[in-house]
Design an enzyme around this catalytic site. Structure first.
Site, short mmCIF file in Angstrom:
data_model
loop_
_atom_site.label_atom_id
_atom_site.label_comp_id
_atom_site.label_asym_id
_atom_site.label_seq_id
_atom_site.Cartn_x
_atom_site.Cartn_y
_atom_site.Cartn_z
CG HIS A 17 -1.92 1.11 1.25
ND1 HIS A 17 -3.26 0.89 1.48
CD2 HIS A 17 -1.79 2.44 1.09
CE1 HIS A 17 -3.89 2.04 1.44
NE2 HIS A 17 -3.02 3.00 1.22
CG HIS A 19 -0.96 7.13 -1.02
ND1 HIS A 19 -2.19 7.24 -1.62
CD2 HIS A 19 -1.15 6.45 0.13
CE1 HIS A 19 -3.09 6.67 -0.85
NE2 HIS A 19 -2.50 6.18 0.23
CE LYS A 103 -8.05 2.29 -0.55
NZ LYS A 103 -6.81 2.85 -0.08
CG HIS A 140 -10.00 4.74 3.43
ND1 HIS A 140 -8.77 5.33 3.59
CD2 HIS A 140 -10.78 5.25 4.41
CE1 HIS A 140 -8.81 6.16 4.62
NE2 HIS A 140 -10.03 6.14 5.13
CG HIS A 178 -4.98 2.33 5.83
ND1 HIS A 178 -6.32 2.37 6.10
CD2 HIS A 178 -4.84 2.94 4.63
CE1 HIS A 178 -6.94 3.00 5.12
NE2 HIS A 178 -6.06 3.34 4.21
CG ASP A 251 -1.76 4.82 4.02
OD1 ASP A 251 -1.83 5.14 2.82
OD2 ASP A 251 -2.53 5.28 4.89
O1 DOR Z 1 -3.57 9.61 5.63
C1 DOR Z 1 -3.89 9.27 4.51
N1 DOR Z 1 -3.32 9.82 3.42
N2 DOR Z 1 -4.85 8.36 4.36
C2 DOR Z 1 -5.36 8.04 3.16
O2 DOR Z 1 -6.24 7.24 3.11
C3 DOR Z 1 -4.89 8.73 1.94
C4 DOR Z 1 -3.54 9.26 2.13
C5 DOR Z 1 -3.11 10.23 1.06
O3 DOR Z 1 -3.33 9.95 -0.13
O4 DOR Z 1 -2.51 11.25 1.39
ZN ZN Z 2 -3.44 4.96 1.59
#
Ligand code: DOR
Ligand code: ZN
Length: 348
Positions: A17, A19, A103, A140, A178, A251
């Site tokens: 997971h 970003h 997702k 989520h 998460h 995450d």
């Molecule tokens: O804290 C988070 N940031 N939770 C999420 O679900 C998305 C993520 C983000 O993309 O910044």
């Molecule tokens: Zn995430």
């Protein structure tokens, strides 16, 4: 696993997971993930979310182009579900190997979720198709109703959404992403083999006090938000239990420093630069070094039906200082554990 008192060598882990963002910051953050992990599941919540096969292919190419020269890192793509997701498009991307999963962001639950699903009833046919073809749903798990306290949103999501969904579609393969509560860990443990969960380093290290005691600390803020201590302890137990339903998913969610240190700061913790060091410290504290490899490198591939990585990585027990900030190709980001000293060092 090969370990002595001061060195630990394990199969190279994957991050289930992440970003990675897009544009200039992509080239600043992806090397941190590629340095430690062989593969990573890439979240689709870009400003223009990844909803089509073509956009996933194009994003994958941009990630590959942003990698350091010669990096063998493999990004695993995902599709962002909306109220209008087309089951045929989902199936096509899955069967062509373009994406591995889809997702579910409840609309307005978190960063980049504005185009998310307003009611799971709206994606019923997409989910039925996913159940039929064995395509994993990544969740989520938070409700967004204004009357539900932010600290209760995950537990309420289980009752109102997840449990009914699994009763209706008992074969749906699902990763509860998460997780932050004892309720979520219990739910996953009690569910069938088709249900698993990822756990972040921050939810193993911090409880909600880290965000609020002595002042508001925006770099400890992510969603789902860290909960009470009893939940952190339940997550540590689940992660280090050896149960194959729990695996690594950082995450990692980079945001520019000034966007977090703001009147309405963004949710997300950038933990990629020291992710393995952070997790390993928890496993050592829980006297579970022998279970670190399963959590980091085996349980995830087993769930997704992917081969284990053949190469290894080594961590050694020596102090490492986490910098106060990191320059990600022009964007200043405060990493998780900024200013702290961690006990293990990633050697490579
Ligand atoms: O804290 C988070 N940031 N939770 C999420 O679900 C998305 C993520 C983000 O993309 O910044
Ligand atoms: Zn995430």
């Amino acid at each position: 696993m090969n370990s002595s008192a001061n060195r630990l060598t394990i199969r190279r882990p994957d991050d289930w997971h992440v970003h990675l963002r897009d544009g200039a910051i992509l080239a600043g953050v992806v090397p941190h993930t590629a340095r430690q992990f062989a593969r990573a599941i890439v979240m689709p919540n870009l400003a223009a979310p990844i909803t089509s096969v073509a956009s996933a292919q194009a994003y994958r190419q941009r990630i590959l182009a942003a990698l350091p020269e010669g990096s063998p890192f493999t990004p695993l793509m995902t599709c962002y579900l909306t109220d209008h997701s087309d089951p045929d498009e989902l199936q096509r991307g899955f069967e062509e190997g373009v994406w591995l999963a889809a997702k579910l962001y409840p609309a307005h639950a978190t960063t980049g979720s504005a185009h998310g699903v307003t009611d799971v009833a709206n994606i019923h046919s997409a989910l039925e198709r996913m159940e039929r073809i064995g395509m994993p749903l990544l969740v989520h798990g938070e409700v967004t109703q204004a009357d539900v306290d932010v600290f209760d949103r995950e537990a309420v999501f289980i009752e109102r959404v997840l449990a009914p969904l699994l009763r209706a579609m008992p074969g749906l393969r699902m990763v509860f992403e998460h997780i932050t509560t004892a309720e979520a860990a219990d739910f996953v443990m009690a569910a069938g083999e088709n249900v698993a969960a990822t756990i972040t380093p921050q939810h193993l290290h911090i409880n909600r006090n880290a965000m609020l005691v002595g002042g508001i600390r925006p770099h400890a803020y992510c969603l789902p938000v860290a909960k009470r201590e009893k939940h952190r302890l339940a997550l540590r137990k689940a992660a280090t239990s050896g149960n194959p339903k729990f695996f690594l998913g950082t995450d990692t969610a980079p945001h520019a420093r000034h966007l977090k240190e703001a009147a309405c700061g963004c949710a997300g913790i950038f933990n990629a630069p020291f992710a393995l060091e952070s997790y390993l410290q928890v496993f050592e504290e829980e006297d579970a070094l022998d279970r670190f490899e399963a959590f980091s490198s085996e349980n995830g591939p087993a769930f997704y039906g992917l081969p284990l990585n053949a190469e290894t990585v080594t961590l050694e027990r020596s102090a490492i200082e986490v910098p106060g900030e990191i320059d990600a190709n022009g964007t200043v980001i405060v990493p998780f554990h900024a200013g702290e000293t961690l006990r293990w060092r990633f050697v490579g």
